[in-house]
Design a protein around this motif. Sequence first.
Motif, PDB file in Angstrom:
ATOM      1  N   TRP A  21       0.604  -1.331   0.018  1.00 39.55           N
ATOM      2  CA  TRP A  21      -0.033  -0.010  -0.029  1.00 39.55           C
ATOM      3  C   TRP A  21       0.870   1.074   0.019  1.00 39.55           C
ATOM      4  CZ3 TRP A  21      -4.539  -1.320  -1.256  1.00 39.55           C
ATOM      5  CH2 TRP A  21      -5.410  -2.313  -0.835  1.00 39.55           C
ATOM      6  N   ARG A  22       2.157   1.112   0.985  1.00 41.26           N
ATOM      7  CA  ARG A  22       2.661   2.482   0.907  1.00 41.26           C
ATOM      8  C   ARG A  22       3.695   2.658  -0.240  1.00 41.26           C
ATOM      9  NH1 ARG A  22       2.515   0.638   6.331  1.00 41.26           N
ATOM     10  NH2 ARG A  22       0.982   2.083   7.553  1.00 41.26           N
ATOM     11  N   THR A  23       4.427   1.921  -0.426  1.00 41.78           N
ATOM     12  CA  THR A  23       5.557   2.147  -1.748  1.00 41.78           C
ATOM     13  C   THR A  23       4.912   2.347  -2.866  1.00 41.78           C
ATOM     14  OG1 THR A  23       7.183   0.727  -0.448  1.00 41.78           O
ATOM     15  CG2 THR A  23       7.325   1.193  -3.028  1.00 41.78           C
ATOM     16  N   PRO A  24       3.629   1.705  -3.330  1.00 43.65           N
ATOM     17  CA  PRO A  24       3.053   1.965  -4.596  1.00 43.65           C
ATOM     18  C   PRO A  24       2.464   3.584  -4.507  1.00 43.65           C
ATOM     19  CG  PRO A  24       2.486  -0.275  -3.939  1.00 43.65           C
ATOM     20  CD  PRO A  24       3.150   0.626  -2.942  1.00 43.65           C
ATOM     21  N   GLY A  25       2.310   4.029  -3.309  1.00 45.13           N
ATOM     22  CA  GLY A  25       1.692   5.374  -3.200  1.00 45.13           C
ATOM     23  C   GLY A  25       0.251   5.437  -2.930  1.00 45.13           C
ATOM     24  N   ILE A  26      -0.605   4.332  -2.545  1.00 46.10           N
ATOM     25  CA  ILE A  26      -1.884   4.296  -2.541  1.00 46.10           C
ATOM     26  C   ILE A  26      -2.170   5.135  -1.099  1.00 46.10           C
ATOM     27  CG2 ILE A  26      -3.836   2.705  -2.191  1.00 46.10           C
ATOM     28  CD1 ILE A  26      -2.100   0.755  -3.663  1.00 46.10           C
ATOM     29  N   VAL A  27      -1.472   4.671  -0.001  1.00 39.83           N
ATOM     30  CA  VAL A  27      -1.915   5.563   1.270  1.00 39.83           C
ATOM     31  C   VAL A  27      -1.719   7.023   1.321  1.00 39.83           C
ATOM     32  CG1 VAL A  27      -0.980   5.802   3.686  1.00 39.83           C
ATOM     33  CG2 VAL A  27      -1.159   3.549   2.849  1.00 39.83           C
ATOM     34  N   ALA A  28      -0.715   7.421   0.460  1.00 39.88           N
ATOM     35  CA  ALA A  28      -0.581   8.874   0.283  1.00 39.88           C
ATOM     36  C   ALA A  28      -1.358   9.625  -0.773  1.00 39.88           C
ATOM     37  CB  ALA A  28       0.963   9.145  -0.317  1.00 39.88           C
ATOM     38  N   ALA A  29      -1.935   8.852  -1.594  1.00 44.73           N
ATOM     39  CA  ALA A  29      -2.887   9.274  -2.587  1.00 44.73           C
ATOM     40  C   ALA A  29      -4.303   9.324  -2.082  1.00 44.73           C
ATOM     41  CB  ALA A  29      -2.992   8.412  -3.648  1.00 44.73           C
ATOM     42  N   LEU A  30      -4.513   8.281  -1.178  1.00 46.74           N
ATOM     43  CA  LEU A  30      -5.962   8.600  -0.101  1.00 46.74           C
ATOM     44  C   LEU A  30      -5.718   9.869   0.879  1.00 46.74           C
ATOM     45  CD1 LEU A  30      -6.329   4.619   0.435  1.00 46.74           C
ATOM     46  CD2 LEU A  30      -7.995   6.237  -0.937  1.00 46.74           C
ATOM     47  N   GLU A  31      -4.854   9.693   1.521  1.00 48.52           N
ATOM     48  CA  GLU A  31      -4.273  10.808   2.435  1.00 48.52           C
ATOM     49  C   GLU A  31      -4.610  12.234   1.744  1.00 48.52           C
ATOM     50  OE1 GLU A  31      -1.880   8.663   5.850  1.00 48.52           O
ATOM     51  OE2 GLU A  31      -0.859   9.722   4.144  1.00 48.52           O
ATOM     52  N   THR A  32      -4.291  12.203   0.710  1.00 51.69           N
ATOM     53  CA  THR A  32      -4.156  13.667   0.039  1.00 51.69           C
ATOM     54  C   THR A  32      -5.662  13.792  -0.379  1.00 51.69           C
ATOM     55  OG1 THR A  32      -3.826  12.924  -2.217  1.00 51.69           O
ATOM     56  CG2 THR A  32      -1.957  13.610  -1.065  1.00 51.69           C
ATOM     57  N   ARG A  33      -6.501  12.929  -0.402  1.00 50.12           N
ATOM     58  CA  ARG A  33      -7.889  13.182  -0.676  1.00 50.12           C
ATOM     59  C   ARG A  33      -8.900  13.094   0.423  1.00 50.12           C
ATOM     60  NH1 ARG A  33      -5.513  10.900  -4.981  1.00 50.12           N
ATOM     61  NH2 ARG A  33      -6.468  11.415  -7.072  1.00 50.12           N
ATOM     62  N   GLY A  34      -8.195  13.511   1.716  1.00 51.00           N
ATOM     63  CA  GLY A  34      -9.012  13.826   3.019  1.00 51.00           C
ATOM     64  C   GLY A  34      -9.020  12.474   3.630  1.00 51.00           C
ATOM     65  N   ILE A  35      -8.540  11.255   3.329  1.00 48.24           N
ATOM     66  CA  ILE A  35      -9.065   9.951   3.902  1.00 48.24           C
ATOM     67  C   ILE A  35      -7.933   9.889   5.171  1.00 48.24           C
ATOM     68  CG2 ILE A  35      -9.500   7.451   3.463  1.00 48.24           C
ATOM     69  CD1 ILE A  35     -11.599   9.291   2.075  1.00 48.24           C
ATOM     70  N   THR A  36      -8.362   9.439   6.120  1.00 43.03           N
ATOM     71  CA  THR A  36      -7.721   8.626   7.200  1.00 43.03           C
ATOM     72  C   THR A  36      -7.506   7.186   6.822  1.00 43.03           C
ATOM     73  OG1 THR A  36      -8.638  10.177   8.904  1.00 43.03           O
ATOM     74  CG2 THR A  36      -7.658   8.374   9.787  1.00 43.03           C
ATOM     75  N   VAL A  37      -6.298   6.821   6.835  1.00 43.68           N
ATOM     76  CA  VAL A  37      -5.865   5.573   6.397  1.00 43.68           C
ATOM     77  C   VAL A  37      -5.200   4.866   7.627  1.00 43.68           C
ATOM     78  CG1 VAL A  37      -4.763   4.187   4.671  1.00 43.68           C
ATOM     79  CG2 VAL A  37      -5.607   6.392   4.179  1.00 43.68           C
ATOM     80  N   LEU A  38      -5.540   3.634   7.920  1.00 48.07           N
ATOM     81  CA  LEU A  38      -5.106   2.748   8.772  1.00 48.07           C
ATOM     82  C   LEU A  38      -4.550   1.461   7.674  1.00 48.07           C
ATOM     83  CD1 LEU A  38      -7.332   2.633  11.800  1.00 48.07           C
ATOM     84  CD2 LEU A  38      -5.297   3.763  11.539  1.00 48.07           C
TER      85      LEU A  38
END
Length: 203
Positions: A21-38
């Motif tokens: 999730w993190r290395t491919p950039g998915i966590v960061a991309a969700l967070e930039t859209r205002g999503i809290t990610v666990l």
Amino acid sequence: MNTVFLVHGGLWDPMNAERFWRTPGIVAALETRGITVLAPDRPQSPDSWTEEVAVLRKLLPPEPVVVVGASNGCSAAALLAIEYPDLVQRLVLAWPATGGDPVVDERTRAGLTSRGASVAVADELLTANTLRGVRDDDLALLRIPVAVLPSVPENPPHQRKTVDTLLSLIPGSRELPGCPEPPTPHFPPHKDELAETLAAFAR
């Protein structure tokens, strides 16, 4: 804004949340859209899906979340939704791993035992209806919003027939736009579209 709880793929291998999730950039991309990610790590060498669910349950926050399962992580994600409906507000089954396919199962069983799983553990983990470790009858009882995201293009471990069966089994479920699964080399161009799709479903 809802919290998204990401359950990564893999089964008795070195896969973890960082790589998936993190290395491919998915966590960061969700967070930039205002999503809290666990994005916790699943157990790397579980004896059963029950063990996986017990570990992940302890990591869920007290308020309901949107759970996104990926590949073999769909089994753990679906079981969380079935066993703890008060904690799972919505469910995404992304790139669901195909269960009950003799050729795929034999290849997966060989991989499990080569990495140290006993034959009994491999058999337990591969027991399947549509998803490994999950009864179709239990999926049919889900009453939360559920979306299924296919692997595009399909491949032997992530077959289109699994998506179609899940959509027919789960009342009111819908299909989301598909893409290659991370962390494959073909995924990067699809990162932002995937993040937007997941964020929209979570809102």
